[in-house]
Design an enzyme around this catalytic site. Structure first.
Site, PDB file in Angstrom:
ATOM      1  N   CYS A   7       0.867  -1.172   0.000  1.00 25.28           N
ATOM      2  CA  CYS A   7       0.000   0.000   0.000  1.00 25.28           C
ATOM      3  C   CYS A   7       0.903   1.220   0.000  1.00 25.28           C
ATOM      4  CB  CYS A   7      -0.968  -0.017   1.180  1.00 25.28           C
ATOM      5  SG  CYS A   7      -0.173   0.038   2.796  1.00 25.28           S
ATOM      6  N   SER A   8       0.388   2.360   0.329  1.00 22.31           N
ATOM      7  CA  SER A   8       1.168   3.595   0.205  1.00 22.31           C
ATOM      8  C   SER A   8       2.454   3.543   1.028  1.00 22.31           C
ATOM      9  CB  SER A   8       0.309   4.792   0.618  1.00 22.31           C
ATOM     10  OG  SER A   8      -0.192   4.597   1.933  1.00 22.31           O
ATOM     11  N   ASP A   9       2.316   3.258   2.341  1.00 20.50           N
ATOM     12  CA  ASP A   9       3.495   3.164   3.206  1.00 20.50           C
ATOM     13  C   ASP A   9       3.793   1.742   3.647  1.00 20.50           C
ATOM     14  OD1 ASP A   9       4.093   5.925   3.229  1.00 20.50           O
ATOM     15  OD2 ASP A   9       2.488   6.270   4.669  1.00 20.50           O
ATOM     16  N   GLY A  10       2.850   0.840   3.445  1.00 22.12           N
ATOM     17  CA  GLY A  10       3.085  -0.553   3.788  1.00 22.12           C
ATOM     18  C   GLY A  10       2.978  -0.872   5.257  1.00 22.12           C
ATOM     19  N   TRP A  11       2.298  -0.027   6.035  1.00 20.52           N
ATOM     20  CA  TRP A  11       2.195  -0.327   7.467  1.00 20.52           C
ATOM     21  C   TRP A  11       0.758  -0.267   8.001  1.00 20.52           C
ATOM     22  CZ3 TRP A  11       5.977   4.250   8.144  1.00 20.52           C
ATOM     23  CH2 TRP A  11       5.330   5.474   7.929  1.00 20.52           C
ATOM     24  N   ASP A  12      -0.221   0.028   7.149  1.00 20.29           N
ATOM     25  CA  ASP A  12      -1.611   0.057   7.586  1.00 20.29           C
ATOM     26  C   ASP A  12      -2.411  -1.089   6.970  1.00 20.29           C
ATOM     27  OD1 ASP A  12      -1.395   2.233   9.286  1.00 20.29           O
ATOM     28  OD2 ASP A  12      -1.733   3.671   7.691  1.00 20.29           O
ATOM     29  N   ARG A  13      -2.977  -0.866   5.783  1.00 17.96           N
ATOM     30  CA  ARG A  13      -3.795  -1.888   5.144  1.00 17.96           C
ATOM     31  C   ARG A  13      -2.961  -3.118   4.781  1.00 17.96           C
ATOM     32  NH1 ARG A  13      -8.809  -1.868   2.772  1.00 17.96           N
ATOM     33  NH2 ARG A  13      -9.220  -0.271   4.321  1.00 17.96           N
TER      34      ARG A  13
ATOM     35  N   ARG B 163      -1.838   6.062  15.155  1.00 22.04           N
ATOM     36  CA  ARG B 163      -3.126   5.509  14.727  1.00 22.04           C
ATOM     37  C   ARG B 163      -4.099   5.332  15.885  1.00 22.04           C
ATOM     38  NH1 ARG B 163      -1.216   7.186  10.858  1.00 22.04           N
ATOM     39  NH2 ARG B 163      -0.718   6.076   8.905  1.00 22.04           N
TER      40      ARG B 163
END
Length: 795
Positions: free
Chosen positions: A407-413, A453
């Protein structure tokens, strides 16, 4: 605001005295007096409900919990708001909330209308609404004419701007008995398990000297990021393809956002398929530029399929697009507060606005209220996550394909999808130990920004920070029953790292997804929904240090492990008192049945509200309405008791069987002895008959008594001689005769040289000596014979 030092702080408390306080609140008759700290601290300092190192900093008496219309005392500690029920001083769970679990609070002066089920007296006009991150909205009511509410708000604001980082309760309490083993060791042990090197055990010496770089045929562990120079938000150890060098990894990291290059999160022990994760490539900034190193790294996940004659495996790339989660979470919370059994205004949804919702029986209004749940978007987010996870798990399990998620940063979704896919594919992650390993690997080690978060204090980089306690205007509560506010109680600092733009319930969504999978597969998980709730509460409370900061690097710099307690050790300690019957254990768990991948069909992916978490405050009866689980747990406890009773009975049976066997053995010995004695007696009787006939053949009469004595009578004309013969006749007579010399004048063999008789009691007569000479000769002949039972016939 900066909190003054403890040595100079004089806290103020408001007390009241009255004859009797009604549960519905008759507050106009209360008399209020101000007391200093010394006058009240002793009354509550020894409460059983206080935790280690928890101290009271403020007290408000005569407060009403509007949600349930209960009167009590509100205590503010260095860890939480504690609401004690009037009279019993028992904590009320709804009114007790950790400070860090408060999302926002605001003051309101709206007077809530009473109803027929409440007291006819009006409730207080001064209210404080506290919104929690755990799906509850609490409203406290304060007596008129006092400054309790203002004093409490000031105290809460002081808590939001602590002097030092270490004033946070997690550090004030310290490790205590819930010491935290270094999580780096646990991460390496999980890597070893995935590589098939489970016999290896990680240690701090191994970490310090970098001797953990082991590998199998396809993958290896690299220490390239041991100093976090490659990627500051990645863990110190990474699992990468064996064919890629460290130099190539360094080059590939420059093509990914935040340098979060593709690395392996999980690998299938049999097929070799992997689930990899990364951030998105920087194609937007680099236009049409490409990275050969990045492409080579991604292609290396397509290892050769076993048994397919060199055919490469498929590689799927899943693009996890971001969604707006915070707004849907807030709408869901407001929906539950509005339509719950008890709400923040103390009114049931059945009675609000003359039956505007369920109570009115209006189907259109009921449908409208249900549609609000759908409009919140929460369940839609959950369903989309579950659908994506099911797709990833199916590709790995059914096609032996590898999947790269970014994903964008690779740490959420990305973290949501990767960790849930691992949960479906690997049954180990569905145990207590595996669940801990999964969370620590994919969420903590790979840098999910928990402080941002969840809204936790960011303890990295400086000596001061602000708790995520903030005020809210009326517009923030469009669906809440209490809407009119008197103004802001506080505003958040612009420089805080907990701004609303960073707040997002990503992890809460993930836990909700886990609960949905547990609902679909109730026998596949070792832990219960209650465990998930307690785990989430511990996380939100910030009581332990495991989830502080935004990355492994930050936690190491702040020495979180050495300075605070461990959430996992606390939960393990809770289970140690109940064993398998503890509420955290799933009584339906069947590991032999669910020992492989879980592949839920699309029709089963329709999520529902999680009663144990979503409804526990708004509808406190509903979570307990699941009688099946309660009865099953009770039956499990009874089964365990019966099993223990059965084992105890079996032990007693074994002991009795051993005793009976021993007695039988002794009985067999006694029978053998008895049989031998009978045989000996039979032989003795036969021998007696033989001897008797032999003696009678010499003209003697033999008499045997019951005691076994033998008397021999010898007749020679008118004279008669009687001798008593011992049991061993032959030995007695032969020894007697052989030792004495026969006197030529007197032939009696019992005559001694001195002329005395050797057998004076026998009444021997010297004149009958000749008969004894013959008797002696006969016995000497008998002794030379071998007498057997078969020689004689029975009498």
């Amino acid at each position: 605001m900066t909190a003054p030092r403890n040595s100079s702080r004089r806290l103020r408390s408001l007390r009241y005295s009255s004859e009797k306080m009604e549960g519905t609140g008759s507050w106009d008759v209360l008399e209020w007096t101000k007391l200093d700290q010394a006058s009240w601290s002793s009354s509550y300092s020894n409460l059983d409900c206080l935790l280690d190192s928890e101290r009271i900093t403020f007290e408000c008496c005569g407060v009403i919990l509007v949600n349930t219309n209960e009167a009590g005392t509100l205590l503010l500690t260095n860890f939480r708001i504690l609401f004690l029920r009037e009279g019993t001083r028992d904590p009320v769970p709804l009114g007790t909330i950790p400070l860090v679990a408060i999302e926002k609070f605001n003051k309101t002066v709206q007077k809530v209308q009473s109803n027929r089920h409440q007291s006819t007296k009006n409730p207080p006009k001064r209210l404080l609404q506290v919104t929690g991150k755990d799906m509850r909205i609490i409203v406290y009511g304060f007596p008129p004419g006092t400054k309790q509410r203002r004093s409490l708000v000031d105290a809460l604001l002081r808590c939001s701007n602590l002097e030092r980082v270490w004033d946070l309760y997690a550090f004030t309490c310290g490790p205590s008995k819930f010491g935290n083993k270094n999580p780096k060791e646990r991460l390496l042990n999980e890597y070893f398990r995935l590589l098939g090197k489970g016999s290896l055990r990680a240690s701090m010496n191994m970490i310090k000297d970098g001797s953990f770089s082991v590998s199998n045929d396809f993958w290896r562990i690299t220490d390239l990021n041991s100093n976090y120079n490659l990627c500051p938000t990645y863990p110190f150890a990474l699992m990468v393809p064996k064919s890629i060098s460290d130099e190539e990894l360094t080059q590939a990291s420059t093509f990914r956002a935040k340098s979060r290059l593709p690395v392996i999160s999980w690998c299938h022990p049999g097929t070799g398929a992997v689930i990899a994760r990364s951030s998105q490539p920087l194609v937007g900034l680099m236009m049409n530029m490409r990275s050969n190193f990045d492409e080579k790294l991604v292609a290396s996940f397509c290892t050769q399929l076993a048994g397919h004659k060199g055919a490469p495996r498929k590689l799927y790339i899943a693009d996890a697009r971001p969604r707006k989660n915070a707004e849907s979470f807030s709408r869901l919370r407001d929906y539950l507060d509005m339509h719950g059994t008890t709400s923040s205004d103390g009114t049931s949804s059945f009675l609000r606005h003359g039956g505007w919702t369920w109570g009115g029986g209006n189907l259109s209004s009921m449908s409208a209220s249900v549609s609000l749940l759908g409009e919140s978007g929460w369940l839609s987010h959950i369903q989309s996550i579950l659908a994506g996870v099911a797709w990833i798990a199916a590709r790995v399990a059914m096609e032996s394909a590898s999947v790269l998620v970014h994903c964008s940063d690779g740490w959420d979704r990305t973290t949501q999808l990767v960790s849930l896919a691992c949960l479906l594919l690997d049954p180990y992650y569905r145990t207590f130990a595996g669940f801990q390993a999964l969370v620590e690997k994919d969420w903590l080690a790979f840098g999910h920004p928990f402080s941002d978060r969840i809204g936790m204090p960011n303890v990295a980089g400086s000596g001061s920070f602000e708790l995520p306690i903030q005020s809210s205007s009326a517009s923030s509560f469009p669906s809440s029953p209490v809407r009119q506010t008197s103004g802001s109680a506080a505003t958040q600092s612009p420089g805080s790292s907990h701004g609303l733009n960073n707040y997002s319930p990503i992890f809460l969504q993930w836990v909700d997804c886990v609960s949905q999978l547990m609902r679909m597969y109730p026998c596949a998980f070792e832990f219960s929904p209650t465990f998930l709730v307690d785990f989430t509460d511990c996380l939100l409370s910030c009581r332990f240090g495991n989830f502080l900061c935004n990355s492994e690097k930050e936690r190491q710099e702040c020495r979180i492990t050495e300075s605070s307690g461990c959430l996992w050790a606390y939960l393990t300690d809770l289970r140690s008192f109940g064993g398998t019957s503890h509420a955290h254990c799933n009584p339906l768990y069947d590991p032999s049945r669910y020992n492989g991948a879980l592949l839920p069909p699309a029709a089963a992916l329709a999520p529902t509200l999680w009663p144990q978490f979503h409804l526990r405050w708004a509808c406190p009866v509903e979570p307990d309405a699941s009688e099946t689980e309660v009865q099953c747990r009770a039956m499990s406890v009874k089964h365990l008791e019966m099993k223990k009773g059965k084992e105890e009975a079996e032990r007693k049976v074994d002991a009795l069987s051993s005793t009976v066997e021993s007695l039988n053995e002794e009985l067999r010995k006694e029978r053998n002895i008895s049989r031998a004695a009978k045989e000996s007696a039979k032989r003795a009787i036969k021998e007696r008959g033989v001897i008797s006939r032999a003696v009678q053949s010499l003209g003697c009469k033999v008499n045997f008594t019951r005691s076994g004595d033998c008397t021999v009578e010898v007749e020679d004309g008118p004279q008669k001689c009687s001798h008593s013969i011992p049991h061993d006749v032959s030995e007695s007579i032969s020894s007697s005769v052989s030792e004495d010399k026969v006197c030529e004048a007197l032939l009696c063999p019992l005559r001694a040289r001195e002329g005395t008789c050797r057998w004076p009691d026998a009444g021997c007569c010297a004149q009958n000596g000749s008969q004894f000479v013959g008797l002696k000769a006969n016995f000497e002949a008998f002794e030379k014979l071998s007498i057997y039972d078969s020689y004689f016939t029975a009498e």
